[in-house]
Design an enzyme around this catalytic site. Structure first.
Site, mmCIF file in Angstrom:
data_model
loop_
_atom_site.group_PDB
_atom_site.id
_atom_site.type_symbol
_atom_site.label_atom_id
_atom_site.label_comp_id
_atom_site.label_asym_id
_atom_site.label_seq_id
_atom_site.Cartn_x
_atom_site.Cartn_y
_atom_site.Cartn_z
ATOM 1 N N GLU A 131 -61.116 -39.606 -17.124
ATOM 2 C CA GLU A 131 -62.108 -38.592 -17.671
ATOM 3 C C GLU A 131 -61.277 -37.987 -18.677
ATOM 4 O O GLU A 131 -61.802 -37.646 -19.777
ATOM 5 C CB GLU A 131 -62.444 -37.541 -16.724
ATOM 6 C CG GLU A 131 -63.493 -38.221 -15.684
ATOM 7 C CD GLU A 131 -63.213 -39.029 -14.543
ATOM 8 O OE1 GLU A 131 -62.028 -39.253 -14.363
ATOM 9 O OE2 GLU A 131 -64.167 -39.534 -13.894
ATOM 10 N N HIS A 189 -69.245 -33.392 -4.986
ATOM 11 C CA HIS A 189 -70.256 -33.820 -5.804
ATOM 12 C C HIS A 189 -71.387 -32.796 -6.201
ATOM 13 O O HIS A 189 -72.511 -33.258 -6.732
ATOM 14 C CB HIS A 189 -71.087 -35.062 -5.317
ATOM 15 C CG HIS A 189 -70.076 -36.508 -5.374
ATOM 16 N ND1 HIS A 189 -68.974 -36.730 -4.563
ATOM 17 C CD2 HIS A 189 -70.037 -37.389 -6.325
ATOM 18 C CE1 HIS A 189 -68.408 -37.713 -5.004
ATOM 19 N NE2 HIS A 189 -69.177 -38.287 -5.983
HETATM 20 C C1 LIG Z 1 -62.725 -39.010 -10.556
HETATM 21 C C2 LIG Z 1 -64.064 -39.407 -10.339
HETATM 22 N N1 LIG Z 1 -64.649 -40.392 -11.474
HETATM 23 C C3 LIG Z 1 -65.868 -40.961 -11.269
HETATM 24 C C4 LIG Z 1 -66.374 -40.876 -9.949
HETATM 25 C C5 LIG Z 1 -67.873 -41.896 -9.520
HETATM 26 N N2 LIG Z 1 -67.548 -42.953 -8.923
HETATM 27 C C6 LIG Z 1 -67.442 -43.101 -7.701
HETATM 28 S S1 LIG Z 1 -66.808 -44.376 -6.863
HETATM 29 C C7 LIG Z 1 -66.615 -45.233 -8.425
HETATM 30 C C8 LIG Z 1 -66.096 -46.338 -8.820
HETATM 31 C C9 LIG Z 1 -64.881 -46.587 -8.113
HETATM 32 O O1 LIG Z 1 -64.461 -47.860 -8.101
HETATM 33 P P1 LIG Z 1 -62.975 -48.416 -7.211
HETATM 34 O O2 LIG Z 1 -61.946 -47.429 -7.699
HETATM 35 O O3 LIG Z 1 -62.707 -49.847 -7.762
HETATM 36 O O4 LIG Z 1 -63.567 -48.470 -6.017
HETATM 37 P P2 LIG Z 1 -64.745 -49.340 -5.214
HETATM 38 O O5 LIG Z 1 -65.838 -48.274 -5.026
HETATM 39 O O6 LIG Z 1 -64.946 -50.619 -6.030
HETATM 40 O O7 LIG Z 1 -64.209 -49.466 -3.892
HETATM 41 C C10 LIG Z 1 -67.035 -44.257 -9.506
HETATM 42 C C11 LIG Z 1 -66.795 -44.356 -10.894
HETATM 43 C C12 LIG Z 1 -65.586 -40.141 -8.680
HETATM 44 N N3 LIG Z 1 -66.330 -40.127 -7.735
HETATM 45 N N4 LIG Z 1 -64.601 -39.682 -9.018
#
Ligand SMILES: Cc1ncc(C[n+]2csc(CCOP(=O)(O)OP(=O)(O)O)c2C)c(N)n1
Ligand SMILES: Cc1ncc(C[n+]2csc(CCOP(=O)(O)OP(=O)(O)O)c2C)c(N)n1
Ligand SMILES: [Mg+2]
Ligand SMILES: [Mg+2]
Lengths: 331, 324, 331, 324
Positions: free
Chosen positions: C66, C135
Site C-alpha cells: 500500500e 474491514h
Molecule cells: C494490508 C492488506 N491489503 C490487502 C488486503 C486484501 N487481501 C486479503 S487476502 C489478500 C491476498 C493475500 O494473498 P496471500 O498473502 O498470498 O495469502 P493467500 O490468500 O493466498 O493465502 C488480499 C489482497 C488485506 N487483507 N490486507
C-alpha cells in the site's frame, strides 16, 4: 502548604526519564524500545543515561522500522512483557498506525475479551522548533477517535512523572503524547506526589468569566493568556484535558456551567480536531449554559512552515487566546 | 570514463563548493542565522558529485534531509539554498522548508524529503511516469543505509524491479543512522547483496573516490536508460560531522572518525591531480577564491532576502490555478 | 421534468466504472492502479472489464504494497500522469497514510508552490457486510483533518459518475471514499448530467422542522428516516455533505437557520468525528439559531463485530435517526 | 522423523478433519448460515497439519484470515470455531470475529489477523517476550506469498534476524494473492532465497506432502528452539477453491487447478499408507465416520448457540479488571 523540603525542581524531560527508570527498576517486565533511545541518548535526550543503567536488552535500540517495532511491542505485551515503545515523533507514527489501530486497539474486543494488549506507546508531538512540515504536526485527534486506545497528554511535571506509571498498570494500550515544547520546562514536584489517573481533566487555574479548555503543549500558553487577561480584570479558568480519550466531558460541562463561556485551544488543525469534539459535547449537553458562541484557537490550516515568524503565526499563541476570549466576552 | 584535466578539476571544484558551503552553514547555525535541524554532508561529497555528473539535466533527483550537496551538484543555485536556510522568501521553498526541504522544479530536484525512505516510492512513481510516457529519463533517489530497514524501501525496490522501471537507487552507506551502527540496524550488512535479492543489478562502490563513484554511476545510468531496469549502488562513505547539530556523538570514537578523515575525497582528488601535475597551487588558490566568493555571495543573497508575509500562510495549501 | 429517454438507470458501481472508463478514454495520462483491479476484476467488481479494454499498463495490478504503490501514484502524478490509485479498503489505507499525508498533502506548500500532486486516491469505506473489525471502519474524519487534501464522499449515482471527473481535473490530491453499502444501489442518471463540483453540500430532501446532516453511505438511511418522519408529520431536511474537506459550512448554517434543529448522522465513531466538526461549526457561527441541543447518530464506540445483529446495532440505522430527530424536537 | 503407523494415521485424520470441516463451511455459506468473508484452506491442509505436529502446546501460532485449518490443527475445538462462523456467543471470539478472526488464548492461538502481513511483527514480539524471559517457546507465523511484498514482512524479518529471535516464518506459497500470480507480485520468485537475504535459515518444502512438511518443520523448530534464530520455510502449495466465496476465478485456468488437485495431500498420504498396508478400507470408513460425527457435532453446537446481547457491544473495548 509545602516547604522547600517537600518539593524539588526538575524538568519535564527529567520527569519522564525518572518515570521510565522507576518503572524499570520496579518491574522487570518493563523495557524501553525505539529508535536511538540507547547509544544515541534519545532524539530529545529523554532516555539519556538509561542504557548504562539497564543495558541494551531493556533499553533496546531499534532499526528504522516503525511498523515493525511497534508491532513487536504489541506482540511482546501479548507475550507478558510491559513494553514502553517510543516513536521519535508523531509524524513517523503514521507508519505504525496500522499496528496501533488494526492490532493493538482491536485485539481485546475482536478476540471476545481474550487478548488484552498492555503496551505503552510514547511519542513527542507538536511544533515550535522550526523543524518544518514533516516534523511538526499534531495528530492526537486521530488517536482520540479510536475505541480501545487510551490517549494521554501530560502537560505538567507531575503528569510527566506519574502518568506513565498508571499507563503501565493499565491492561490495555495507552498512547502518551509529549509536546516537544514542554521537555525543557522545569517546575516543582511534591515529594509526596504519586500515580496520576488516566481519566479526568484538571483545573490548572480557576476562574469565573470564561473556560479555556486545552491540553499538552498549549497549557502553558493558556495559563499565560489567563495571566494577561487577569490584568484586564477577566477571570479565566484553564482546564487541562490531560486525557484525550476518554474525554472528561463532565469536568468541561461543570466548568462551562459556571463560566457560561468557552474557548478551546488546540495545536491541531481546526477541522475535525479534539477542539471540535469539546465544543460538540458542550453543544449537545449544555447548550443553554452558553451565554456566547464558543470559539476555537487552533493551528492555521496549512503545513507548518520553517521560517520562525511563519511558524509562530501558524500556531496558537497567548495573544490569540486573549483575543478569542475577549471576543467571546464581547469585549 | 572521462579523465581529462578540465573534467577532473570540475569534479574537485564541485566537491570543494559543497564543503565550503556547508562549513559556512555550520558557522551560521552557531550564529543562529540557520535554525531547526541541520544535517551536514561533509565527508560524503564525492557521492553526490560523482552521481550527478553522470546525469542529464532532465533526469530527476529525490534526496533526503541531508541534501545540500545534492541540490548544489544538481545545479540548484547556492543563493536560494542559503536563503532557504535563512527562512527567506527568496529561498528554494519560500523559506518554508529550511535545510531539510530544498525543492527546485526547474532542475527536477524533488526534495528534500525528511521521512526516511519516504522518497523511494516517489522516485519509483516518477520513473513509472517516464516509462508510461516513453521518455528515456532516469529517476535517481538518494537514501542512507538506515533507510533500508524501512518497509517503504522494500516495497519500492520490489515495485521498481517487478515493473522494470528506470530508477537508480543510491544508498549512501555512512555506517550510521543517527547513533545506530549498520550492524545494529541490518541483519545482513552486505547492502548490495541485499538489494540484488530483489533482482536488481547492484554493487558496492568506494564512496570516498569521486572518480570511482562517477564511473559506477555512468555504468548504472547507462544500464537504466537502456531499459536494463533499476540499478542499486551502495556508496561506502562516512559523515565527518555529527548527524545533526544536536548530536552529542556518543556512539562512535574519535579514532574511527580520524581514520575516515584520512580518506577525505577532496584532498584525495587534489593529490591525484598534483601527482599528475594537472593542478598547481595557483589553480587551487583560484578555485578556493572563486568558491569563497560564491559562498559569500550566497550569504549576501540570503541576508538581503525578505520574509514571506504571514498573510500567505495558507497560500499553496492548494494550487492557485488548475494546471490541466 | 425528464422523460424516460432523458434518463437511464444504473448502479453506483457501474457509475464509478463508467467514470473511470470515460476518464481513461479522454485523457491518456489517466491510469488505474491498485490491488487486484485487473485480472481479478476488482475486489468490489468496480473495475471489472477495464483490463480487457485498456490493457495491463493502464489497468495496473499491484503487489500488496500500500505505501509503495500509493507513493508511486504520487510520484507518477509529479511526473505528469493523472493516476487513479485504488486502495482495497480504508482499513488498509492506514498503511499508506505516511505517503498520503507526509508527501501528497505537504509537497505543494512545503515546496513553496512548485510541486502540485494531481493524484486521485479512491477507496471503499464503511461497514454493513459482516466482514468484522479489520474491514469495516470509517476513518474519513482523519483525512478531513489534513490541509492539502480534498476529501470527497459521493452518495448518489450522479456524484459516483461525475465527481471523479472533477477530481482528475483538480491539480491537487483528492481522496474519494465509496461506501461499500452503496455499490449495489441503483438509480436514475440524467443523460444531460455532467461534472459535479468538489465543493458544496447538497440538499437531498428539503424540509422545515429539522436538518439532518450526513454523507456517504448514510444518506440513504437518512432519507428513509425522513420518509418515516414525514408519516409522523415531521418535515426533515437531509443535507448530503458530499465533501468532507472543504466542508460546506455555509449550507449547513443556511439550513439550520431555517429549521433551527440539527441532527448529524455519521458512520464514524462519535468522538472527534466529522459530525463533531459539523456541530462545532454551527455552535460557533449560528448558536442562537438552535432551538434545541443538536444530536449525533454515530457508530457505537467499539470495533465493528461480525455477528449481524451486533453489527446492525453498532451502526447508525433509520430507526435511531428517527429517535434522535424526535428527541431533538421534544416529541 | 516419526513414521510409525499411528502417527501417520493421525496426520491423515488431521487433514481429513480440516477438509470435511471446510466442505461443510462452504455448504453453510450457501445456506447463509455463515456470512461475510470465508476463505477456505482446502488443498493446503498438509501445511498446517505438518507444522503443528512439530510444535509444543505452549508454542504460539499467529495466522491469517485463512486460518480454520491452523486453529483446528493447533487444538482449538471444532464446535467453537463453527459457532464463531455462525456469529454465536459460544464462538471462539463471542461471534465478533467470524471466519477471519478465530482466537484461543488457552491454545496460544493469536488469530485470525486479516491485515496481510500484520501478524508478522506480532509474532516477532511474542518471540521477543520469550527471549527476554528466557523461555524456550517458539512463535510460528503463517502468511501467504503475497504478504512478502508488504513492508511489514520486511521489517519483521530484519528485526527477528537482527535480534536472533525464536520465530518460525511459514510462507504458504499457493501461487496467488487473490488474483495476483506470484510472478506478478514478486520481482524475485524464489522466496526462500529472498528470505535468506535477511540472514535467516530458509528453504523450500513440498507443501502437498505432509510428511515432508513435518520433517522440515521439526528441523526448523529444533533450530529455532536451540537458539539458532528465526527460520523461514516456503511451503509450495495450492488452494483448490476460490480465494473467497466472492471470487469469480478469472485469473487461473481449470487445467492448472486440475493438475494441482492430482497432488491432493490427503489421497497422497492415504495411498502411501495403503501401499504399505498400514490402513484398510475399514480404517478409512471409520475415520471418515468419526470426522463426520465431529463436524455434525460442531454444527449442532453452533446451531444451539446463543446470540451475544447487544448490550455487550462495548464490552471488552477495554479490559474489565486490571491484570497487573
Ligand atoms: C494490508 C492488506 N491489503 C490487502 C488486503 C486484501 N487481501 C486479503 S487476502 C489478500 C491476498 C493475500 O494473498 P496471500 O498473502 O498470498 O495469502 P493467500 O490468500 O493466498 O493465502 C488480499 C489482497 C488485506 N487483507 N490486507
Ligand atoms: C520514518 C522516519 N523515522 C525516523 C526519522 C528520524 N531520523 C532522521 S534521520 C535518521 C537516520 C537515518 O539514517 P540513514 O538512513 O543512514 O541516513 P543518514 O542520516 O546516515 O544520511 C532518523 C532515525 C525520520 N526522519 N523518518
Ligand atoms: Mg547512514
Ligand atoms: Mg497466496
Amino acid at each position: 502548604m509545602t516547604t522547600t523540603t517537600d518539593v524539588r525542581t526538575l524538568t519535564y524531560r527529567e520527569a519522564v526519564r525518572e518515570a521510565i527508570r522507576h518503572a524499570m527498576q520496579t518491574d522487570e517486565r518493563v523495557f524501553l524500545m525505539g529508535e536511538d533511545i540507547g547509544m544515541y541518548g534519545g532524539c530529545y535526550a529523554v532516555s539519556k543515561g538509561l542504557l548504562d543503567e539497564f543495558g541494551p536488552e531493556r533499553i533496546r535500540d531499534t532499526p528504522l522500522s516503525e511498523a515493525g517495532f511497534v508491532g513487536a511491542g504489541i506482540g511482546a505485551a501479548l507475550g507478558g512483557m510491559r513494553p514502553i515503545v517510543e516513536l521519535m515523533t508523531i509524524n513517523f507514527s503514521l507508519l505504525a498506525l496500522d499496528q496501533i489501530v488494526n492490532t493493538a486497539a482491536l485485539y481485546l474486543h475482536m478476540s471476545g475479551g481474550q487478548f488484552n494488549v498492555p503496551v505503552v506507546i510514547r511519542m513527542p508531538t507538536g511544533a515550535g522548533r522550526q523543524v518544518a512540515a514533516q516534523h511538526s504536526h499534531s495528530f492526537e485527534s486521530w488517536y482520540a477517535n479510536v475505541p480501545g486506545l487510551k490517549v494521554a497528554s501530560p502537560a505538567t511535571i507531575e503528569d510527566a512523572r506519574w502518568m506513565l506509571w498508571t499507563a503501565l498498570e493499565d491492561p490495555d494500550p495507552v498512547v502518551i503524547f509529549e509536546h516537544v515544547g514542554l521537555y525543557a520546562m522545569s517546575g516543582e514536584l511534591g515529594n509526596d506526589a504519586g500515580p496520576t489517573p488516566l481519566d479526568g481533566a484538571a483545573v490548572r487555574r480557576s476562574g469565573s468569566d470564561v473556560t479555556i479548555v486545552t491540553y499538552g503543549g498549549n497549557v502553558p500558553k493558556a495559563l499565560s493568556a489567563a495571566d494577561s487577561l487577569a490584568d484586564d480584570g477577566i477571570s479565566a479558568e484553564v482546564l487541562d484535558l490531560r486525557m484525550l480519550r476518554p474525554l472528561d466531558t463532565g469536568s468541561i460541562l461543570y466548568s462551562v456551567s459556571r463560566t457560561h463561556r468557552l474557548v478551546v485551544v488546540d495545536e491541531a488543525w481546526k477541522s475535525v480536531s479534539v477542539a471540535a469534539e469539546v465544543i460538540a459535547s458542550v453543544a449537545e449537553h449544555a447548550l443553554w449554559e452558553l451565554d456566547a458562541p464558543p470559539a476555537r484557537v487552533c493551528t492555521v490550516e496549512a503545513p507548518i512552515p520553517y521560517a520562525q515568524h511563519m511558524e509562530e503565526a501558524a500556531l496558537p499563541q497567548p495573544a490569540g487566546i486573549v483575543r478569542a476570549v475577549k471576543s467571546v466576552l464581547g469585549r | 570514463m572521462n579523465t581529462d584535466r578540465e573534467h577532473l578539476i570540475d569534479l574537485l571544484r564541485a566537491m570543494v563548493r559543497i564543503r565550503r558551503f556547508e562549513e559556512r552553514c555550520a558557522e551560521l547555525y552557531q550564529a543562529e542565522k540557520i535554525r531547526g535541524f541541520l544535517h551536514l554532508y561533509i565527508g560524503e561529497e564525492a557521492v553526490a558529485v560523482g552521481v550527478m555528473s553522470a546525469l542529464r539535466p532532465d533526469d530527476a533527483v529525490v534526496a533526503t534531509y541531508r541534501e545540500h550537496g545534492h541540490a548544489l551538484a544538481k545545479g540548484v543555485e547556492a543563493g536560494p539554498i542559503m536563503a532557504e536556510m535563512y527562512g527567506k522568501l527568496e529561498g528554494t521553498s519560500r523559506g518554508r522548508g529550511g535545510s531539510m526541504h530544498l525543492f527546485d522544479a526547474e532542475h527536477r530536484f524533488y526534495g528534500g524529503n525528511a521521512i526516511v525512505a519516504g522518497g523511494l516510492p516517489l522516485a519509483v512513481g516518477l520513473a513509472l511516469a517516464d516509462h508510461m510516457m516513453d521518455r528515456d529519463r532516469v529517476s535517481v533517489v538518494f537514501f542512507g543505509e538506515g533507510a533500508m530497514a524501512e518497509g517503504e524501501f522494500h516495497e519500492a525496490l520490489n515495485l521498481a524491479s517487478l515493473w522494470n522501471l528506470p530508477v537508480l537507487f543510491c544508498c549512501e552507506n555512512n555506517l550510521y543512522a543517527m547513533g545506530t551502527a549498520l550492524e545494529r540496524s541490518q541483519a545482513q550488512t552486505q547492502l548490495a547483496l541485499r538489494a540484488s535479492a530483489y533482482g536488481v543489478s547492484a554493487w558496492a562502490v568506494d564512496g570516498m573516490d569521486v572518480m570511482a563513484v562517477e564511473e559506477a554511476a555512468v555504468r548504472a545510468v547507462e544500464g537504466v536508460r537502456a531499459g536494463g531496469g533499476p540499478h542499486f549502488l551502495e556508496f561506502q562513505t562516512y559523515r565527518f560531522r555529527p548527524h545533526s547539530m544536536f548530536d552529542p556523538e556518543l556512539y562512535r570514537d574519535k579514532a574511527e572518525v580520524a581514520a575516515w578523515k584520512e580518506r577525505d575525497p577532496i584532498p584525495a582528488l587534489e593529490q591525484h591531480l598534483r601527482a599528475l601535475d594537472l593542478i598547481t597551487d595557483a589553480d587551487m588558490a583560484e578555485m578556493e577564491a572563486a568558491v569563497a566568493a560564491e559562498v559569500d555571495a550566497a550569504v549576501a543573497f540570503a541576508e538581503a532576502g525578505t520574509w514571506e508575509s504571514v498573510d500567505d500562510l495558507t497560500r499553496f495549501v492548494h494550487s492557485e490555478e488548475v494546471s490541466v
